[in-house]
Design an enzyme around this catalytic site. Structure first.
Site, PDB file in Angstrom:
ATOM      1  N   HIS A 100     -10.646  30.466   1.343  1.00 20.40           N
ATOM      2  CA  HIS A 100     -11.133  29.643   0.222  1.00 20.40           C
ATOM      3  C   HIS A 100     -10.185  28.482  -0.097  1.00 20.40           C
ATOM      4  O   HIS A 100     -10.042  28.091  -1.251  1.00 20.40           O
ATOM      5  CB  HIS A 100     -11.335  30.483  -1.044  1.00 20.40           C
ATOM      6  CG  HIS A 100     -12.353  31.574  -0.888  1.00 20.40           C
ATOM      7  ND1 HIS A 100     -13.666  31.424  -1.253  1.00 20.40           N
ATOM      8  CD2 HIS A 100     -12.254  32.836  -0.406  1.00 20.40           C
ATOM      9  CE1 HIS A 100     -14.330  32.552  -1.010  1.00 20.40           C
ATOM     10  NE2 HIS A 100     -13.497  33.418  -0.492  1.00 20.40           N
ATOM     11  N   ASN A 173     -19.218  35.252  -4.742  1.00 20.77           N
ATOM     12  CA  ASN A 173     -19.665  34.371  -3.668  1.00 20.77           C
ATOM     13  C   ASN A 173     -21.103  33.934  -3.922  1.00 20.77           C
ATOM     14  O   ASN A 173     -21.755  34.458  -4.821  1.00 20.77           O
ATOM     15  CB  ASN A 173     -19.619  35.113  -2.321  1.00 20.77           C
ATOM     16  CG  ASN A 173     -18.219  35.126  -1.705  1.00 20.77           C
ATOM     17  OD1 ASN A 173     -17.328  34.409  -2.134  1.00 20.77           O
ATOM     18  ND2 ASN A 173     -18.040  35.959  -0.692  1.00 20.77           N
ATOM     19  N   TYR A 387      -5.166  40.095  -4.721  1.00 26.22           N
ATOM     20  CA  TYR A 387      -5.146  38.824  -5.449  1.00 26.22           C
ATOM     21  C   TYR A 387      -3.833  38.573  -6.178  1.00 26.22           C
ATOM     22  O   TYR A 387      -3.332  37.452  -6.211  1.00 26.22           O
ATOM     23  CB  TYR A 387      -6.361  38.720  -6.386  1.00 26.22           C
ATOM     24  CG  TYR A 387      -7.648  38.504  -5.613  1.00 26.22           C
ATOM     25  CD1 TYR A 387      -8.169  39.522  -4.821  1.00 26.22           C
ATOM     26  CD2 TYR A 387      -8.321  37.299  -5.619  1.00 26.22           C
ATOM     27  CE1 TYR A 387      -9.323  39.338  -4.080  1.00 26.22           C
ATOM     28  CE2 TYR A 387      -9.481  37.102  -4.891  1.00 26.22           C
ATOM     29  CZ  TYR A 387      -9.968  38.127  -4.118  1.00 26.22           C
ATOM     30  OH  TYR A 387     -11.114  37.935  -3.370  1.00 26.22           O
TER      31      TYR A 387
HETATM   32 FE1  HDE Z   1     -11.368  37.120  -1.688  1.00 25.77          FE
HETATM   33  N1  HDE Z   1      -9.453  36.478  -1.584  1.00 25.77           N
HETATM   34  N2  HDE Z   1     -10.851  38.754  -0.635  1.00 25.77           N
HETATM   35  N3  HDE Z   1     -13.297  37.705  -1.576  1.00 25.77           N
HETATM   36  N4  HDE Z   1     -11.897  35.493  -2.651  1.00 25.77           N
HETATM   37  C1  HDE Z   1      -8.990  35.309  -2.071  1.00 25.77           C
HETATM   38  O1  HDE Z   1      -7.044  34.998  -3.325  1.00 25.77           O
HETATM   39  C2  HDE Z   1      -9.606  39.204  -0.455  1.00 25.77           C
HETATM   40  C3  HDE Z   1     -13.788  38.826  -0.980  1.00 25.77           C
HETATM   41  C4  HDE Z   1     -13.132  35.210  -3.171  1.00 25.77           C
HETATM   42  O2  HDE Z   1     -11.373  29.772  -5.926  1.00 25.77           O
HETATM   43  C5  HDE Z   1      -7.490  35.210  -2.024  1.00 25.77           C
HETATM   44  O3  HDE Z   1      -6.346  33.268  -4.629  1.00 25.77           O
HETATM   45  C6  HDE Z   1      -9.626  40.488   0.195  1.00 25.77           C
HETATM   46  C7  HDE Z   1     -15.150  39.076  -1.372  1.00 25.77           C
HETATM   47  C8  HDE Z   1     -13.138  33.903  -3.777  1.00 25.77           C
HETATM   48  O4  HDE Z   1      -9.295  30.462  -5.974  1.00 25.77           O
HETATM   49  C9  HDE Z   1      -7.075  36.572  -1.467  1.00 25.77           C
HETATM   50  C10 HDE Z   1     -10.946  40.761   0.416  1.00 25.77           C
HETATM   51  C11 HDE Z   1     -15.453  38.057  -2.229  1.00 25.77           C
HETATM   52  C12 HDE Z   1     -11.839  33.427  -3.614  1.00 25.77           C
HETATM   53  C13 HDE Z   1      -8.408  37.255  -1.246  1.00 25.77           C
HETATM   54  C14 HDE Z   1     -11.701  39.691  -0.119  1.00 25.77           C
HETATM   55  C15 HDE Z   1     -14.300  37.208  -2.335  1.00 25.77           C
HETATM   56  C16 HDE Z   1     -11.093  34.441  -2.917  1.00 25.77           C
HETATM   57  C17 HDE Z   1      -6.960  34.031  -1.269  1.00 25.77           C
HETATM   58  C18 HDE Z   1     -11.525  41.964   1.129  1.00 25.77           C
HETATM   59  C19 HDE Z   1     -16.783  37.800  -2.924  1.00 25.77           C
HETATM   60  C20 HDE Z   1     -11.313  32.081  -4.033  1.00 25.77           C
HETATM   61  C21 HDE Z   1      -6.518  33.031  -2.288  1.00 25.77           C
HETATM   62  C22 HDE Z   1     -11.426  43.149   0.416  1.00 25.77           C
HETATM   63  C23 HDE Z   1     -17.158  38.819  -3.869  1.00 25.77           C
HETATM   64  C24 HDE Z   1     -10.941  32.041  -5.464  1.00 25.77           C
HETATM   65  C25 HDE Z   1      -6.609  33.729  -3.534  1.00 25.77           C
HETATM   66  C26 HDE Z   1     -10.493  30.646  -5.821  1.00 25.77           C
HETATM   67  C27 HDE Z   1      -9.745  34.332  -2.600  1.00 25.77           C
HETATM   68  C28 HDE Z   1      -8.479  38.506  -0.801  1.00 25.77           C
HETATM   69  C29 HDE Z   1     -13.106  39.649  -0.013  1.00 25.77           C
HETATM   70  C30 HDE Z   1     -14.306  36.026  -3.152  1.00 25.77           C
HETATM   71  C31 HDE Z   1      -6.233  36.528  -0.204  1.00 25.77           C
HETATM   72  C32 HDE Z   1      -8.442  41.302   0.581  1.00 25.77           C
HETATM   73  C33 HDE Z   1     -16.018  40.262  -0.967  1.00 25.77           C
HETATM   74  C34 HDE Z   1     -14.305  33.212  -4.452  1.00 25.77           C
HETATM   75  O5  HDE Z   1      -6.320  37.300  -2.385  1.00 25.77           O
END
Ligand code: HDE
Length: 716
Positions: A100, A173, A387
Site C-alpha cells: 500500500h 479494502n 501494523y
Molecule cells: Fe495490510 N498491511 N496486512 N491488509 N493493509 C499494511 O501497514 C498486513 C491485509 C491494508 O493506507 C501495512 O502501515 C498483514 C488485509 C491497508 O496506510 C502492514 C496482512 C487488508 C493498508 C500490513 C495484511 C489489508 C495496509 C504496511 C495479512 C484488507 C494501508 C504499511 C494478515 C482488509 C493502510 C502499514 C494505509 C497496510 C500488514 C492483510 C488492508 C505491513 C500482515 C486482509 C488498507 O502492517
C-alpha cells in the site's frame, strides 16, 4: 455572446480551480507554533516576506552560493547553512509502506444515522446526527510509492475515526475477501506479487511468473483471484469504489452481548470501473488519475460520500451459514444477509501537507474502541501484530501516535514516556502506577469505561492448524463468476488471459487453468483458448468439490447495479476553430445540470476561435487530453476544423479509443469525417449522438447516464 472578440475565462467551464496560494501566504503561520513567546515573527524583507533562516533561526544572507575560498576555490566545511540544508534533504524520505505504498488521503466526517445501543456501546454509534472526524487513505497494494494509479490491483480503503473514546481504524479494502487464510503467508504473497527480486520488475503488476506461480499453488486464493481479475481491480476512481472491513468483527453492547459484524462502504456515486485497455492508456496519460480525481472533486466542493452498512449476525446464523465466518476468503452474500445503513462518511478536506498527513498516517487494525472487538479470523489476528511493528519501522519512533494525524482528538493520559522525538511530555512526579500521590498521581484504569475483550472460551491443542471449515476453495469463486453479467465475465476471462500470457513458464499457465476448471467450465475454456492451449488441463485436486448450487448474488456485480446518473463524471469536449459557441455553452450547461464537469480539448492549449469570434481557451492540448481521461466525449468541429483534426493522430486516437471503450460520443455533422478516418463503422450506433442544435445537448447528457454503451460489438 457579443460578436466582438472576447475571452472566456477558464473558470466558466466548471473546471475545478486549484487553490493558488501566493508564496507569501504559503509561509504565513507555517511555523507559527514554533515562534517565540508572543509569536513574534522575524523581520521582513522587501515585499513583506519573512527572512529565510536556518533551522536554528539564524537569518541567512545568501542561499545561492556555498561558502568557498575564492570564487573558483574549494568549499568550506564551516558552511553550517549548506551542511544543515543538505543534511536535512538527505533525510527527507522515510521508508515507504511495504504494501500500500501508493496512496492518497483526505479528511472528512462520519455521521451516525441512529443510535445502535442495542448492538454496541461504541461511543461513535450512540447519538443520531453526531459527526466524528475521519481521515481516509486509499491505496494500491503492489506498486511502489511512485507507481501509476491504474494498476490492476486491490485498493486499500483505510478509515481512521477520531472518536470520543479513542481512535478506531477500519483498515479495509475495496474487495470483501482476501488471498490467504493465515497471516503467516502474507510475506510470501507480497513477495510474489512485487517486482521479482533479481530484476526488480515488473512494477505494480501481477502479470508475471512469480505471482501466478504462487497463486496457482494456493487454491485458497481462487475466490480473491476472481475479484482481482474483475473490473473491481481497475476502478474509475476512489469515489466509485465500495469498501469492506473484510474480516468478521464483533460489536459488544453495554450488557456485554456480542454480535458478529461485517462492515461495508457503499459509494453514493455508484460503482464504476474503466476498461483494461483504457487503464493501460490512462497510466501513460495521467499516472495520477485517481489522486487527481479525488483532489479535483474535493477542491470543487463535490464531496465524495459513502454509506456505512453493517451485516450483523449471531452465532446461530454463523453456525448455519455454508462457510466459516472466520475465513477471510469468504463473504456473506447481501441477498442472504442484508447490509443495514448506519451512517454516512463525507470527505470534504484535503491534507495541507501530503507528507505530514497522508504519508505519516499510521493505520492499525488493533486500534479499536470499547464496543468493537475482534473475531478469531486468523488473518485479522496476524494483522493485529503487524501494523504496530510496521509503524515503528516507518516512522522511526515509538512516539508516532503524537504526530497530529495520528493523535486522538479526545483526551489521553498514560505513563508511557521519553523516546525519540517525544514532544508531548507529561509534567509532575508520578510516572508509574499504582502510586499514592492522590489526585496528582496521574490516570487510573477504569473497569467500567475501559475497552474489554469478550470473555470467549478457547480450547484445543497447541499446534499449527488450519480449520477444516476453511477447506472449500472454489464454491464462492464460482458464485462470484456466475453473479456477473456476460460482459463482466468476459472481462474476467480477458484479464486472466492477459496476465497469464505474460507468464513465461507454460506449466504455471496450465496449473492456473486447472483451477479454473473447478470454478466454471466456460471460464476455463475461454482462458485455455485465449492462451492457445491445445487441450483443457485436468481439474486441480480439490479438498472439497465445488458447490454449484450457490445462488448468484446480484450485489456482487458492478453492471447489475448501475447508478443511472452522470453525476460526478467528466465530459471531454474536443473543439476546433469556427465552432458554434452556443452549442458548447449548451453542452456545458447540460453537464452542469447533471452534476458533471467539462474539460475542453483543442489542437493548441491556447484554445480556438468560435464562429462568432469568441476565443475559447482549452484545458488540454489534444495529445495531453486523450479520451481515456473522460467518461464521455463530444466532438465539436467545424468543416475546416475537422479537416485539420484528420491530420492529427492524437485526434484520431481520441475518437477510436472513445469508441472502443464503449463511450457515448456526441458529434457535429462535420466531425463525421473523423469517424471514418478513426476506423469507426459507417453505421452509427445509439451511443453516437448527433449534436446539431442546442436541445441535442440535453439529450446527449441524458444518454450519458448509462455511462457506457456495452452493445458495441467491436469494443476493446
Ligand atoms: Fe495490510 N498491511 N496486512 N491488509 N493493509 C499494511 O501497514 C498486513 C491485509 C491494508 O493506507 C501495512 O502501515 C498483514 C488485509 C491497508 O496506510 C502492514 C496482512 C487488508 C493498508 C500490513 C495484511 C489489508 C495496509 C504496511 C495479512 C484488507 C494501508 C504499511 C494478515 C482488509 C493502510 C502499514 C494505509 C497496510 C500488514 C492483510 C488492508 C505491513 C500482515 C486482509 C488498507 O502492517
Amino acid at each position: 455572446m457579443s460578436s466582438a472578440k472576447s475571452t472566456r475565462a477558464t473558470k466558466k467551464s466548471g473546471k475545478p480551480q486549484t487553490k493558488v496560494r501566493s508564496s507569501g501566504a504559503a509561509f504565513e503561520g507555517r511555523y507559527a507554533e514554533r515562534q517565540g513567546a508572543g509569536g513574534e515573527t522575524h523581520q521582513t524583507v522587501q515585499g513583506g516576506q519573512e527572512i529565510l533562516t536556518t533551522q536554528q533561526g539564524t537569518p541567512v544572507s545568501d542561499d545561492q552560493n556555498t561558502l568557498r575560498q575564492g570564487a573558483r576555490g574549494p568549499a568550506l566545511i564551516e558552511d553550517f547553512h549548506f551542511r544543515e540544508k543538505i543534511f536535512h534533504f538527505d533525510h527527507e524520505r522515510i521508508p515507504e509502506r511495504i504494501v500500500h505504498a501508493r496512496g492518497y488521503g483526505a479528511h472528512g466526517f462520519f455521521e451516525t444515522y441512529k443510535p445502535l445501543t442495542d448492538l454496541t456501546r461504541a461511543d461513535i454509534f450512540q447519538r443520531a446526527g453526531e459527526k466524528t472526524p475521519v481521515f481516509v487513505r486509499f491505496s494500491t497494494v503492489a506498486g511502489n510509492k511512485g507507481s501509476a494509479d491504474l494498476a490492476r490491483d486491490v485498493r486499500g480503503f483505510a478509515v481512521k475515526f477520531y472518536t470520543k473514546e479513542g481512535n478506531w481504524d477500519l483498515v479495509g479494502n475495496n474487495i470483501p475477501v482476501f488471498f490467504i487464510q493465515d497471516a503467516i503467508k502474507f510475506p510470501d504473497l507480497i513477495h510474489s506479487v512485487k517486482q521479482e527480486p533479481d530484476r526488480d520488475f515488473p512494477q505494480a503488476a501481477s502479470a508475471h511468473d512469480n505471482f501466478w506461480d504462487f497463486i496457482s499453488l494456493m487454491p485458497e486464493s481462487m475466490h480473491m483471484i476472481m475479484w482481482v481479475m474483475s473490473d473491481r481491480a481497475i476502478p474509475r476512481g476512489f469515489r466509485f469504489m465500495e469498501g469492506f472491513g473484510v474480516h468478521t468483527f464483533r460489536l459488544v453492547n453495554a450488557k456485554g452481548r456480542s454480535t458478529f459484524v461485517k462492515f461495508h462502504w457503499k459509494p453514493k456515486l455508484g460503482m464504476q470501473s474503466v476498461c483494461w485497455n483504457e487503464a493501460v492508456k490512462i497510466n501513460g496519460a495521467d499516472p495520477d488519475f485517481h489522486r487527481r480525481d479525488l483532489w479535483n472533486a474535493i477542491q470543487s466542493g463535490d464531496f465524495p460520500e459513502w454509506e456505512l452498512r453493517l451485516q450483523t449476525f449471531d452465532q446461530k446464523f454463523a453456525d448455519s451459514f455454508d462457510f466459516d465466518v472466520l475465513d477471510p476468503t469468504k463473504l456473506i452474500p447481501e441477498e442472504i444477509l442484508p447490509a443495514t445503513p448506519v451512517g454516512r462518511m463525507v470527505l470534504n478536506r484535503l491534507p495541507e501537507n501530503f507528507f505530514a498527513e497522508t504519508e505519516q498516517v499510521a493505520f492499525m487494525t488493533q486500534n479499536v474502541v470499547p464496543g468493537i472487538d475482534f473475531s478469531n479470523d486468523p488473518l485479522l489476528q496476524g494483522r493485529n501484530f503487524s501494523y504496530l511493528d510496521t509503524q515503528l519501522k516507518r516512522l522511526g519512533s515509538p512516539n508516532f501516535a503524537q504526530l497530529p494525524i495520528n493523535a486522538p482528538k479526545c483526551p489521553f493520559h498514560h505513563f508511557q514516556q521519553d523516546g525519540h522525538m517525544a514532544f508531548l511530555n507529561p509534567k509532575g512526579r508520578a510516572n508509574y502506577e499504582p502510586n499514592s500521590w492522590g489526585a496528582k498521581g496521574g490516570p487510573r484504569e477504569s473497569p467500567e469505561h475501559g475497552v474489554t475483550s469478550l470473555p470467549e472460551e478457547a480450547e484445543g491443542p497447541k499446534a499449527r492448524l488450519r480449520a477444516e471449515s476453511f477447506a472449500d476453495h472454489y464454491s464462492q469463486a464460482r458464485q462470484f463468476f456466475v453473479s456477473q453479467t456476460a460482459i463482466e465475465q468476459k472481462h474476467i476471462a480477458d484479464a486472466l488471459v492477459f496476465e497469464l500470457s505474460k507468464v513465461e513458464r507454460p506449466d504455471i499457465r496450465e496449473r492456473m487453468v486447472s483451477h479454473l476448471v473447478n470454478i466454471h467450465p466456460d471460464l476455463a475454456n475461454a482462458v485455455a483458448k485465449g492462451l492457445g492451449l491445445s487441450k483443457l488441463p485436468k481439474a486441480a485436486n480439490a479438498a472439497l468439490a465445488t458447490n454449484t448450487k450457490l445462488a448468484p448474488s446480484d450485489a456482487l456485480s458492478i453492471l447489475k447495479n448501475p447508478p443511472g446518473s452522470f453525476k460526478g463524471r467528466k465530459l471531454g469536449v474536443l473543439i476546433t476553430d469556427g465552432i458554434d459557441e452556443a452549442l458548447l455553452v449548451a453542452l456545458e450547461e447540460a453537464a452542469k445540470k447533471e452534476g458533471a464537469t467539462v474539460e475542453r480539448i483543442a489542437p493548441a492549449v491556447g484554445g480556438v476561435t468560435a464562429a462568432n469570434g469568441t476565443l475559447i481557451p482549452a484545458h488540454h492540448k489534444i495529445d495531453g487530453g486523450p479520451s481515456v481521461l473522460f467518461d464521455a466525449v463530444a466532438i465539436l468541429a467545424s468543416e475546416d476544423g475537422a479537416k485539420a483534426l484528420l491530420a492529427l493522430s492524437p485526434a484520431r486516437d481520441f475518437v477510436a479509443d472513445a469508441y472502443a471503450h464503449y463511450k457515448f460520443i456526441g458529434f457535429t455533422a462535420a466531425a463525421k469525417s473523423l469517424f471514418a478516418k478513426a476506423g469507426l463503422p459507417s453505421k452509427p450506433d445509439k451511443a453516437l449522438v448527433p449534436l446539431e442544435k442546442r436541445a441535442d445537448a440535453k439529450d446527449f447528457l441524458t444518454a450519458c447516464r448509462q455511462l457506457r454503451f456495452w452493445d458495441r460489438p467491436d469494443g476493446a
